[in-house]
Design a protein around this motif. Structure first.
Motif, PDB file in Angstrom:
ATOM      1  N   ARG A 185       0.698  -1.313  -0.023  1.00 56.84           N
ATOM      2  CA  ARG A 185       0.044   0.064  -0.082  1.00 56.84           C
ATOM      3  C   ARG A 185       0.914   1.297  -0.150  1.00 56.84           C
ATOM      4  O   ARG A 185       0.710   2.064  -0.832  1.00 56.84           O
ATOM      5  CB  ARG A 185      -1.098   0.031   1.015  1.00 56.84           C
ATOM      6  CG  ARG A 185      -2.231  -0.681   0.875  1.00 56.84           C
ATOM      7  CD  ARG A 185      -3.193  -0.350   1.966  1.00 56.84           C
ATOM      8  NE  ARG A 185      -2.682  -0.780   3.448  1.00 56.84           N
ATOM      9  CZ  ARG A 185      -3.020  -1.906   3.872  1.00 56.84           C
ATOM     10  NH1 ARG A 185      -3.588  -2.909   3.288  1.00 56.84           N
ATOM     11  NH2 ARG A 185      -2.562  -2.193   5.073  1.00 56.84           N
ATOM     12  N   LEU A 236       2.520   1.772  -3.322  1.00 60.60           N
ATOM     13  CA  LEU A 236       1.573   2.028  -4.388  1.00 60.60           C
ATOM     14  C   LEU A 236       0.986   3.656  -4.197  1.00 60.60           C
ATOM     15  O   LEU A 236       1.099   4.297  -5.164  1.00 60.60           O
ATOM     16  CB  LEU A 236       0.435   1.193  -4.278  1.00 60.60           C
ATOM     17  CG  LEU A 236      -0.848   1.381  -5.316  1.00 60.60           C
ATOM     18  CD1 LEU A 236      -0.152   1.361  -6.815  1.00 60.60           C
ATOM     19  CD2 LEU A 236      -2.018   0.442  -5.068  1.00 60.60           C
ATOM     20  N   VAL A 237       0.775   4.008  -3.034  1.00 61.52           N
ATOM     21  CA  VAL A 237       0.635   5.497  -2.701  1.00 61.52           C
ATOM     22  C   VAL A 237       1.910   6.553  -3.178  1.00 61.52           C
ATOM     23  O   VAL A 237       1.513   7.299  -4.027  1.00 61.52           O
ATOM     24  CB  VAL A 237       0.427   5.978  -1.089  1.00 61.52           C
ATOM     25  CG1 VAL A 237       0.464   7.129  -0.798  1.00 61.52           C
ATOM     26  CG2 VAL A 237      -0.911   5.102  -1.018  1.00 61.52           C
ATOM     27  N   GLN A 238       3.214   5.896  -2.787  1.00 58.03           N
ATOM     28  CA  GLN A 238       4.167   6.703  -3.574  1.00 58.03           C
ATOM     29  C   GLN A 238       4.321   6.912  -4.933  1.00 58.03           C
ATOM     30  O   GLN A 238       4.441   7.872  -5.634  1.00 58.03           O
ATOM     31  CB  GLN A 238       5.566   6.288  -2.958  1.00 58.03           C
ATOM     32  CG  GLN A 238       6.002   6.421  -1.325  1.00 58.03           C
ATOM     33  CD  GLN A 238       7.188   5.974  -1.170  1.00 58.03           C
ATOM     34  OE1 GLN A 238       7.662   4.919  -1.773  1.00 58.03           O
ATOM     35  NE2 GLN A 238       7.869   6.380  -0.126  1.00 58.03           N
ATOM     36  N   PHE A 239       3.882   5.578  -5.434  1.00 58.70           N
ATOM     37  CA  PHE A 239       3.860   5.614  -7.010  1.00 58.70           C
ATOM     38  C   PHE A 239       2.730   6.621  -7.592  1.00 58.70           C
ATOM     39  O   PHE A 239       2.959   7.399  -8.385  1.00 58.70           O
ATOM     40  CB  PHE A 239       3.768   4.239  -7.497  1.00 58.70           C
ATOM     41  CG  PHE A 239       3.697   4.161  -8.823  1.00 58.70           C
ATOM     42  CD1 PHE A 239       5.027   4.058  -9.823  1.00 58.70           C
ATOM     43  CD2 PHE A 239       2.449   3.954  -9.581  1.00 58.70           C
ATOM     44  CE1 PHE A 239       4.656   4.139 -11.231  1.00 58.70           C
ATOM     45  CE2 PHE A 239       2.384   3.824 -10.795  1.00 58.70           C
ATOM     46  CZ  PHE A 239       3.318   3.791 -11.757  1.00 58.70           C
ATOM     47  N   LEU A 240       1.771   6.499  -7.167  1.00 61.64           N
ATOM     48  CA  LEU A 240       0.477   7.295  -7.636  1.00 61.64           C
ATOM     49  C   LEU A 240       0.654   8.836  -7.247  1.00 61.64           C
ATOM     50  O   LEU A 240      -0.098   9.587  -7.852  1.00 61.64           O
ATOM     51  CB  LEU A 240      -0.604   6.781  -6.940  1.00 61.64           C
ATOM     52  CG  LEU A 240      -1.305   5.375  -7.440  1.00 61.64           C
ATOM     53  CD1 LEU A 240      -2.544   4.679  -6.578  1.00 61.64           C
ATOM     54  CD2 LEU A 240      -1.289   5.277  -9.144  1.00 61.64           C
ATOM     55  N   ASN A 241       1.386   8.911  -6.233  1.00 61.54           N
ATOM     56  CA  ASN A 241       1.381  10.520  -5.891  1.00 61.54           C
ATOM     57  C   ASN A 241       2.776  11.069  -6.356  1.00 61.54           C
ATOM     58  O   ASN A 241       3.262  12.437  -6.201  1.00 61.54           O
ATOM     59  CB  ASN A 241       1.848  10.775  -4.452  1.00 61.54           C
ATOM     60  CG  ASN A 241       0.679  10.587  -3.700  1.00 61.54           C
ATOM     61  OD1 ASN A 241      -0.567  10.819  -4.299  1.00 61.54           O
ATOM     62  ND2 ASN A 241       0.579  10.294  -2.275  1.00 61.54           N
ATOM     63  N   GLY A 242       3.426  10.337  -7.631  1.00 63.49           N
ATOM     64  CA  GLY A 242       4.417  11.002  -8.415  1.00 63.49           C
ATOM     65  C   GLY A 242       5.704  10.441  -8.141  1.00 63.49           C
ATOM     66  O   GLY A 242       6.659  10.917  -8.616  1.00 63.49           O
ATOM     67  N   ASN A 257       7.155   7.996  -9.065  1.00 61.76           N
ATOM     68  CA  ASN A 257       7.859   7.468 -10.273  1.00 61.76           C
ATOM     69  C   ASN A 257       8.179   8.342 -11.111  1.00 61.76           C
ATOM     70  O   ASN A 257       8.682   7.990 -12.266  1.00 61.76           O
ATOM     71  CB  ASN A 257       6.769   6.545 -10.900  1.00 61.76           C
ATOM     72  CG  ASN A 257       5.461   7.424 -11.363  1.00 61.76           C
ATOM     73  OD1 ASN A 257       4.893   8.211 -10.470  1.00 61.76           O
ATOM     74  ND2 ASN A 257       4.936   6.885 -12.498  1.00 61.76           N
ATOM     75  N   ARG A 307       9.321  16.235 -10.523  1.00 61.49           N
ATOM     76  CA  ARG A 307       8.758  15.862  -9.134  1.00 61.49           C
ATOM     77  C   ARG A 307       8.327  17.043  -8.387  1.00 61.49           C
ATOM     78  O   ARG A 307       9.468  17.799  -8.390  1.00 61.49           O
ATOM     79  CB  ARG A 307       9.580  14.730  -8.395  1.00 61.49           C
ATOM     80  CG  ARG A 307       8.643  13.989  -7.361  1.00 61.49           C
ATOM     81  CD  ARG A 307       9.480  13.127  -6.766  1.00 61.49           C
ATOM     82  NE  ARG A 307      10.171  12.284  -7.726  1.00 61.49           N
ATOM     83  CZ  ARG A 307      11.257  11.403  -7.494  1.00 61.49           C
ATOM     84  NH1 ARG A 307      11.704  11.434  -6.439  1.00 61.49           N
ATOM     85  NH2 ARG A 307      11.949  10.638  -8.365  1.00 61.49           N
TER      86      ARG A 307
END
Length: 106
Positions: A56, A59-65, A67, A73
């Motif tokens: 989780r 996934l939060v880090q990925f969806l918040n940019g 990546n 960024r």
């Protein structure tokens, strides 16, 4: 166990000795390679977290940019389009003077 729905996926749960707030979550499944699963197991043990908590958070880090490349960024609209700011000639109060909006959108 008694439960009260608080809205927005939040539930207040009562037991004989205590109560606590929990969040209703959807369940998904995913396939991992043996190596990735081993890394996830190791991280869960070392961090004393569940594998779900680690996934989780990632996934939060990925969806918040997270990546995005470092150059993109956390940049503002001005940072991203700074080369365009001031590139058009016009009155200095164009964005604040309502007189310029007369007839706009008709």
């Amino acid at each position: 166990m008694k439960c009260d729905w608080l809205g927005q996926g939040i539930v207040l749960r009562y037991t004989k000795y205590a109560y606590y707030v929990s969040t209703i979550m959807k369940t998904i499944s995913l396939k991992l390679t043996a190596a990735l699963n081993a890394q996830l197991d190791r991280a869960a043990r070392q961090g004393k977290q569940s594998k779900s908590e680690i996934v989780r958070a990632a996934l939060v880090q990925f969806l918040n940019g997270a990546n995005l490349p470092q150059s993109k960024r956390g940049l503002s609209a001005l940072d991203l389009a700074g080369d365009l700011a001031g590139s058009v000639d016009g009155p200095g109060d164009l964005s604040t003077n309502p007189a310029y909006m007369e007839g706009f959108g008709r």
